[in-house]
Write an enzyme that holds these catalytic residues in place. Structure first.
Site, PDB file in Angstrom:
ATOM      1  CD  GLN A  88      -2.657  -1.334   2.520  1.00  0.00           C
ATOM      2  OE1 GLN A  88      -2.477  -0.565   3.462  1.00  0.00           O
ATOM      3  NE2 GLN A  88      -3.495  -2.355   2.599  1.00  0.00           N
ATOM      4  CG  HIS A 152      -2.751  -1.024   7.910  1.00  0.00           C
ATOM      5  ND1 HIS A 152      -3.182  -1.731   9.013  1.00  0.00           N
ATOM      6  CD2 HIS A 152      -3.428  -1.540   6.849  1.00  0.00           C
ATOM      7  CE1 HIS A 152      -4.087  -2.622   8.640  1.00  0.00           C
ATOM      8  NE2 HIS A 152      -4.247  -2.522   7.315  1.00  0.00           N
ATOM      9  CD  GLU A 244     -13.844   3.228  14.893  1.00  0.00           C
ATOM     10  OE1 GLU A 244     -13.998   2.252  15.648  1.00  0.00           O
ATOM     11  OE2 GLU A 244     -13.104   4.204  15.191  1.00  0.00           O
TER      12      GLU A 244
END
Length: 369
Positions: A88, A152, A244
């Protein structure tokens, strides 16, 4: 110069971008909208930003920065920092600060090589007058070395009304590090434009803590924006469920991986449940996960009924999520153009722009005529 984009951009971004060749009409709660492809043929685009003279900067995760000028001409910008490409990681966010017209300085986030690993980093650079190169490229922040793997990185950057930079950093796949103030993993940091630590950062005098940390307990925030009052919000990936939206408060702990509304990909329970004293509750969560990336809060300029609403891109389901201010009731705006959305921003004229990884293109959404 590379081939021209499909359109002239000057009229479209409200500065001194005109007719696109491809578009689609979609039906929304505010009526029909027109979605127009503005810049095609992008390879894993990650972020974009508007230049005050009418152009656009677009990052590609593989390590390329595009400058698209007001006439729609596209060129690759030289002078980038060395980027760690893999997983990523890569070249990630771009920020055009409020004083760009005076300084021509931009901010980039990226995965920076660190020995056998990589870390989230922030660089500042000066864009040349012709948009062809970056000068004086300087890395002003990087996470502590030691992380490996390609997961991440987080990596959105927002300029706060206080003039400081707020940067999201993921937990790098090491869940427990998000609760460790000794590492910047799983945090939102606050730094100055030269990388200095502001004196009111909450943990600046805490022994063993990283002084840049503003909030912690995050998993992988890939969207961040200011609301209409200047407050910072982030959207972050959960595991299997538990994405979230969180309002960010100074020194607050957002709970990952102690509390979560999702489960591990294996199906096992995460942590201790979905609440614990001293840990923040999300303003909104998704279950199942939509894989959110990119977020903006709308001014209401072209759609007054959407003023204050949240717009979030979905990588997993391929739609633009509109969440009503206050209730977070969701509308899914979906079409051929919304495949794997990575970034979403409001243009200077109130149009809603978004980057599709699935189509490799930048789009502009306006009310249908």
């Amino acid at each position: 110069m590379i081939r021209p984009a499909l359109i002239s951009l000057a009229l479209m971004v409200g500065a001194p971008m005109a007719l696109a060749t491809e578009g689609e009409r979609l039906t929304t709660s505010a009526g029909q909208v027109e979605v127009t492809r503005i810049v095609p043929d992008l390879d894993e685009p990650w972020a974009f930003g508007f230049l005050p003279e009418g152009g656009v900067l677009i990052t590609e995760r593989g390590g390329r920065l595009w400058h698209v000028d007001p006439d729609g001409q596209r060129q690759s910008v030289s002078g980038l920092p060395r980027v760690a490409r893999g997983g990523q990681g890569g070249l990630l966010d771009v920020l055009i600060p409020r004083n760009f017209a005076q300084t021509r300085q931009i901010v980039l986030t990226y995965a920076r090589p660190q020995g056998s690993g990589a870390g989230t980093a922030v660089a500042v650079a000066t864009l040349s007058q012709d948009g062809a190169r970056l000068d004086d490229t300087t890395t002003i922040f990087e996470t502590e070395p030691g992380d490996r793997g390609g997961r991440h990185f987080g990596s959105r950057v927002v300029e706060g009304r206080d003039g400081f930079l707020y940067v999201t950093i993921g937990d790098r796949g090491d869940d427990d590090s998000a609760q460790d103030l000794g590492t910047q993993n799983g945090s939102v940091i606050r730094i100055g434009r030269t990388g200095g630590v502001p004196s009111r950062n909450p943990f600046i005098d805490t022994a063993g803590a990283q002084p840049e940390i503003w909030s912690y307990g995050h998993r992988n925030p890939q969207g961040a924006t200011l609301d209409l009052e200047g407050n910072l919000w982030v959207v972050e990936h959960g595991a299997r469920g538990g994405d979230e939206i969180n309002p960010i408060r100074r020194g607050a702990n957002y709970g990952w991986p102690v509390i979560s509304y999702g489960r591990h990909y294996s199906g096992l329970r995460i942590g201790e449940g979905n609440s614990k004293p001293g840990m923040e509750q999300p303003a909104h969560f998704w279950d199942p996960s939509i894989a959110p990336s990119g977020m903006m809060i709308y001014s209401g300029a072209l759609w007054p009924e959407w003023r204050g609403d949240f717009f979030v891109g979905s990588l997993k389901f391929g739609y633009l999520s509109r969440l009503e201010a206050g209730s977070f009731a969701e509308e899914e705006i979906e079409g051929d153009s919304t495949a794997r959305l990575r970034d979403v921003r409001e243009g200077p004229d109130g149009a809603i722009w978004f980057l599709s990884v699935g189509n490799g293109a930048l789009y502009r959404m306006t009310p249908a005529q």
